[in-house]
Design an enzyme around this catalytic site. Structure first.
Site, mmCIF file in Angstrom:
data_model
loop_
_atom_site.group_PDB
_atom_site.id
_atom_site.type_symbol
_atom_site.label_atom_id
_atom_site.label_comp_id
_atom_site.label_asym_id
_atom_site.label_seq_id
_atom_site.Cartn_x
_atom_site.Cartn_y
_atom_site.Cartn_z
ATOM 1 N N GLY A 162 0.820 -1.201 0.000
ATOM 2 C CA GLY A 162 0.000 0.000 0.000
ATOM 3 C C GLY A 162 0.852 1.247 0.000
ATOM 4 O O GLY A 162 2.080 1.194 -0.136
ATOM 5 N N HIS A 163 0.185 2.387 0.169
ATOM 6 C CA HIS A 163 0.874 3.676 0.160
ATOM 7 C C HIS A 163 1.015 4.262 1.554
ATOM 8 O O HIS A 163 1.288 5.451 1.707
ATOM 9 C CB HIS A 163 0.128 4.662 -0.747
ATOM 10 N N GLY A 164 0.806 3.440 2.581
ATOM 11 C CA GLY A 164 1.033 3.877 3.939
ATOM 12 C C GLY A 164 -0.209 4.412 4.627
ATOM 13 O O GLY A 164 -1.340 4.233 4.163
#
Length: 343
Positions: A162-164
């Site tokens: 994911g992107h955090g």
């Protein structure tokens, strides 16, 4: 409290043309409900693969358009969600909007790492939200918190891929964004493109303040700690603007792990609306191969305890340091009640 038990698997239509064009963003949605518990071992499957293939983020020749969220709770209060799995949503998996007093526990969100715009849990215009013991792997932000949200607490969160964990984006198209009183307490991020991120567009207004990240471990994360006031998710370059969403009273405590990029900490802040009162305490970020550094632009704050890489680029006068220590106490006071509050 009304109980809604979900067992088995609920599967969405897999053909985008089968969806009502008047409601292209909605699948399972609940509005104006109060004192409701969603629970069970059930799976909500959004069958998103054809939507992803048609996304403009997959192929720039495709038109950019919205797609359904798998589960939406809107305009509601005193909601509990426990034990469910949400997967393969066409876009956002679980949206909490315009709601108050929501507790999400032991929920799993799963999408491929290359699925576009599939935020795991998206919180907008909501207050007093607790996410606890959640495991999220997706193609966009594991958790995204946007405008008019406050009193958000995340505890025991696993994120990857994911992107955090992101606050924002905020301020797009010169809009006002306000987010405050946010806590991330005990999280593990593995193989994500960002770790703890605050992202705002140039030209916006409003503020992000009183945010605490504590006891977070990262493994092979590209941008472990990042504040970006120059965010630009656009096919065209974004115009330079002087106004910005103000970012202040941000604390990072007990953050450890490995970074894929050289800039393990990046504070890219506006020259006209600088980031202030950034507090670092016991940070150990290392590179898998090579050295790491901290980048600062118009960012003021201080660090204490062990700080690696060094954050001496954070600018502070003695007067600023005193004010920032006071801000640290203020941030602690504002967020501790979130840590100990049971909805």
């Amino acid at each position: 409290m009304v109980c809604i038990q979900i067992e088995g698997t609920i599967v969405a239509p897999n053909e985008p043309t089968n969806w009502d064009p008047k409601n292209p963003r909605i699948w399972l949605a609940f509005y104006n409900i109060s004192k409701v518990l969603f629970h069970g071992n059930g799976v909500i499957d959004g069958s998103g693969s054809k939507w992803w293939a048609a996304s403009c983020k997959k192929n720039k020749t495709n038109p950019c358009k919205g797609a359904p969220a798998a589960l939406t709770i809107d305009l509601s209060s005193s909601i509990r969600v426990n034990g469910l799995t949400i997967q393969n949503s066409p876009q956002m998996n679980f949206v909490i909007g315009r709601s108050d007093s929501v507790r999400v526990t032991d929920v799993k969100v799963s999408c491929p790492g290359d699925s576009p715009n599939t935020d795991g849990i998206h919180i907008t215009e909501s207050t007093n939200v607790v996410l606890q013991n959640c495991k999220i792997g997706t193609g966009d932000d594991c958790i995204s918190i946007v405008n008019a949200s406050s009193g958000i607490k995340m505890k025991n969160i696993y994120c990857g891929p994911g992107h955090g964990i992101s606050i924002g984006s905020l301020g797009k198209n010169n809009s006002t964004g306000i987010v405050e009183n946010i806590v991330v307490d005990n999280a593990f991020l593995r193989g994500t493109t960002n770790g703890l991120r605050i992202k705002t567009w140039q030209g916006g207004s409003g503020y992000v303040r009183s945010v605490r990240y504590q006891d977070v471990r990262m493994d092979n994360v590209s941008n472990p700690i990042i504040i970006d006031q120059f965010y630009c998710d656009s096919p065209k370059s974004c115009q330079n603007q002087t106004s910005a969403v103000e970012i202040s009273q941000i604390m990072y405590r007990n953050i450890t792990g490995t970074s894929r990029s050289q800039r393990a900490m990046k504070f890219a802040c506006s020259d006209t609306v600088p980031c202030t009162h950034i507090v670092l305490n016991n940070i150990i970020l290392q590179s898998i191969d090579g050295t790491v550094e901290t980048y600062c632009n118009s960012a003021a704050g201080f660090g204490y305890g062990y700080i690696q890489p060094s954050a001496e680029c954070l600018s502070s006068s003695q007067k600023d340091i005193i004010q920032e220590k006071e801000a640290d106490i203020l941030t602690t006071t504002r967020t501790e009640h979130i840590i100990h509050t049971e909805l």
